[in-house]
Design a protein around this motif. Structure first.
Motif, PDB file in Angstrom:
ATOM      1  N   GLN A 178       0.097   5.085   0.510  1.00 44.44           N
ATOM      2  CA  GLN A 178      -0.581   5.327   1.612  1.00 44.44           C
ATOM      3  C   GLN A 178      -0.068   4.196   2.692  1.00 44.44           C
ATOM      4  N   ASP A 179       0.224   4.572   3.847  1.00 46.40           N
ATOM      5  CA  ASP A 179       0.801   3.757   4.938  1.00 46.40           C
ATOM      6  C   ASP A 179      -0.441   3.245   5.765  1.00 46.40           C
ATOM      7  N   ILE A 180      -0.947   2.123   5.700  1.00 45.62           N
ATOM      8  CA  ILE A 180      -1.928   1.820   6.465  1.00 45.62           C
ATOM      9  C   ILE A 180      -1.766   1.218   7.840  1.00 45.62           C
TER      10      ILE A 180
ATOM     11  N   LYS B  72     -11.859   3.849  -1.354  1.00 45.17           N
ATOM     12  CA  LYS B  72     -11.039   5.045  -0.400  1.00 45.17           C
ATOM     13  C   LYS B  72      -9.889   5.369  -0.769  1.00 45.17           C
ATOM     14  N   ILE B  73      -8.957   4.367  -1.144  1.00 46.26           N
ATOM     15  CA  ILE B  73      -7.657   4.617  -1.522  1.00 46.26           C
ATOM     16  C   ILE B  73      -7.624   5.564  -2.805  1.00 46.26           C
TER      17      ILE B  73
ATOM     18  N   THR C 139       0.695  -1.171   0.061  1.00 48.36           N
ATOM     19  CA  THR C 139      -0.003   0.054  -0.119  1.00 48.36           C
ATOM     20  C   THR C 139       0.824   1.240   0.136  1.00 48.36           C
ATOM     21  N   SER C 140       1.900   1.128   0.672  1.00 50.63           N
ATOM     22  CA  SER C 140       2.938   2.487   0.675  1.00 50.63           C
ATOM     23  C   SER C 140       3.523   2.520  -0.458  1.00 50.63           C
TER      24      SER C 140
ATOM     25  N   ASP D  37      -8.860   9.058  -2.255  1.00 53.27           N
ATOM     26  CA  ASP D  37      -7.792  10.100  -1.810  1.00 53.27           C
ATOM     27  C   ASP D  37      -6.847  10.384  -2.780  1.00 53.27           C
ATOM     28  N   CYS D  38      -6.453   9.251  -3.766  1.00 59.18           N
ATOM     29  CA  CYS D  38      -5.399   9.547  -4.487  1.00 59.18           C
ATOM     30  C   CYS D  38      -5.906  10.647  -5.532  1.00 59.18           C
TER      31      CYS D  38
END
Length: 595
Positions: free
Chosen positions: A284-286, A342-343, A278-279, A346-347
């Motif tokens: 995104q760092d979940i 959601k990811i 994810t990073s 956000d992007c």
């Protein structure tokens, strides 16, 4: 875009696109090419490495040499000759520069195409002559297989029936192959002559993940592959390394908190790989390593087992009614898709706030969103979402399981653990490497990883479906193997890498066989394909190896590993990838061990 400028000429690229110091890949009439700019002079060569068919454009150009990313074969960028063996040479394509464009003739293009294709024999071994277990009416041999470890049944039959046999699974007849010559021919002939099994589309959960690069075929694959590869190239991995280092340190902190306690190794590594994926891919760092509760990793773990179970079910009942396990898997699929939504949202917001990122995307998701918004690229919203899901699923399972198996061997063989710790100490001291380049000078670490993947490959079987009639020559069958359009083939990759002639004492865990001074006599690299082979070689290969090396260095610097389970209780389970069920270990900080 490649186009025709006359009856016998094609434009391959604009001169400005062939950047000095970089490789440019193009595909014309199913012929892959690589363009090279060396000191202002443009050369064009066949696009596949003659060793195992990897796309050369996915490698690097170093000091004027084309470097294949698989086994680091180097070719002179001017002549195409292999640097250490000039007898091997890339086929060169004559080109001319016309109005700022690189142009080739149709005749020369076809000559390169003929050079790329293997000289197949006319003789063949008809499918009906193949040996194999006797099928039962309706179900075939389904009742004879181990549903939890399908690969073990196929491997046992290979010992009984040989390198090529057939087995009927309900209404599907599969041809099982472990001849390394034939397998490599089939893999090199992708994506034109072979595709992934069409059965995968029928067993998907709620229609998810059927249009990403893993399942894409034909034009969709050619369109998606470069976007995926660009996001996983050397430049992006170097930029990402500090964040990978941070996530690795986070894993070390998690194990320090449970120092000496029994740890579910695979579960923790799944969290690690989800955080890494994810990073890197989505920015995104979940942080599932330090989170509790309903983390995405718990839902991802339910998807592959359901797909595997459906593949081995004679009747597609889920199309008519759902069992509790199916409903649970679909709930997890919806959770994952909601998180992906959601990811993506956000992007999109980030790209809107920082428009400059559209010109230089920093991760895979940004690149995919730019492609979706560019109508000329022809990227659909579903293709984008499915590639995000593919990265989550593939990035989690494969690397985590490979790491878990490596830890399994380190615990099982304390002498290997000691020798590896000594190599790491001598090369790096007590601190984690500050760049990925420092991980290159650890040959015994490479040997541990390769030997672990040889004996415990996370993909012990690999399925293909023929798009056309095809004849393969192989290495052990004088007459070859004839395949018809629609035939389903399963390659047994572990059996390929388990022969005495290719790997002396093949059942022994011997990392030293991979050291440079031993490879020539103890390793047949063509029989070792943990990431596949040919043009569809796993896009995440470089990232997976980087993750594995860094995590193992961290472990050997900071911990000693002890078993917390009888090794006879650790079983192989195949749920699309092969995992070690029941692997539990204790990570004891070295400072505590020395007290």
């Amino acid at each position: 875009m490649v186009k025709t400028v006359s009856n016998d000429e094609r434009v391959l690229a604009r001169v400005d696109d062939v950047v000095e110091g970089e490789l440019l890949g193009v595909e014309v009439d199913d012929i892959e090419l690589v363009l090279v700019n060396v000191e202002g002079s443009i050369r064009v060569f066949e696009g596949r490495c003659p060793h195992m068919g990897a796309l050369l454009a996915e490698g690097e150009l170093e000091a004027g040499q084309v470097v294949c990313r698989v086994h680091q074969w180097r070719f002179d960028g001017c002549s195409g000759a292999k640097v250490d063996d000039p007898a091997i040479c890339l086929k060169s394509l004559p080109v001319s520069i016309v109005d700022g464009q690189v142009v080739a003739t149709q005749t020369d293009l076809q000559a390169v195409g003929r050079h790329n294709r293997a000289p197949f024999t006319k003789s063949c071994l008809p499918g009906e002559a193949l040996p194999g277990p006797r099928p039962w009416p309706l179900v075939g041999s389904l009742l004879s297989i181990d549903r939890q470890a399908f690969h073990l049944t196929l491997e046992a039959w290979a010992r009984q029936y040989g390198d090529i046999y057939q087995v009927r699974l309900a209404t599907t007849t599969a041809i099982i192959v472990s001849d390394e010559g034939i397998v490599n021919e089939l893999f090199k002939a992708r994506p034109g002559a072979f595709r992934r099994s069409s059965q995968l589309e029928l067993v998907s959960i709620s229609g998810m993940n059927t249009e990403g690069v893993f399942m894409a075929e034909g034009e969709r694959w050619h369109k998606q592959r470069p976007v995926i590869m660009e996001s996983l190239d050397t430049r992006h991995l170097k930029q990402f390394y500090p964040l990978l280092l941070s996530v690795t340190e986070r894993l070390g902190r998690r194990w320090r908190l449970s120092a000496g306690q029994s740890v579910d190794v695979q579960a923790d590594l799944m969290r690690f790989t989800v955080d890494v994926t994810t990073s890197l891919a989505f920015g995104q760092d979940i942080n599932t390593l330090e989170a509790e509760g309903d983390v995405i990793q718990k839902h991802l773990d339910k998807i592959f087992p359901t797909i595997q179970r459906r593949l081995l079910t004679p009747f597609p009942y889920w199309q008519y009614f759902k069992l509790p396990v199916d409903r649970e898997a679909e709930r997890s699929a919806r959770f994952v898709m909601d998180e992906v939504g959601k990811i993506v949202a956000d992007c999109r917001a980030l790209l809107q706030a920082q428009p400059h990122l559209r010109e230089q995307p920093e991760n895979l998701l940004q690149s995919l969103l730019v492609a979706v918004d560019d109508e000329s690229r022809g990227f659909s919203e579903k293709e984008m979402v499915d590639n995000v899901t593919t990265m989550l699923l593939a990035g989690e399972d494969t690397t985590a399981n490979s790491l878990a198996w490596a830890i399994y061997f380190l615990v099982k063989y304390p002498a290997v653990q000691t020798r590896l710790r000594e190599e790491i100490k001598a090369a790096l001291g007590d601190g984690l490497p500050t760049s990925g380049d420092q991980l290159r000078a650890l040959p015994y670490l490479d040997g541990v990883i390769h030997e672990s993947m040889r004996l415990k490959p996370v993909a012990p079987i690999n399925g293909l479906e023929a798009n056309e009639d095809f004849v393969a020559t192989g290495t052990t069958l004088k007459s070859g193997l004839a395949l018809r359009k629609g035939d389903f083939i399963i390659a047994l990759t572990r059996v390929m890498a388990s022969r005495e002639a290719d790997f002396p004492e093949p059942g022994a865990f011997r990392p030293e066989r991979w050291l440079p001074e031993n490879r020539a006599n103890q390793v047949n690299q063509r029989a070792f394909i943990p990431f596949g082979s040919g043009p569809r070689l796993c896009p995440g290969r470089s990232l997976a190896l980087l993750e594995m090396k860094l995590v193992l260095v961290m472990i050997l610097q900071q911990f000693e590993i002890e078993a917390r389970v009888d090794f006879n209780e650790v079983k192989e389970a195949l749920a699309f990838t092969m995992s070690p069920v029941g692997l539990r270990a204790a990570f004891i900080p070295v400072e505590e061990k020395s007290e």
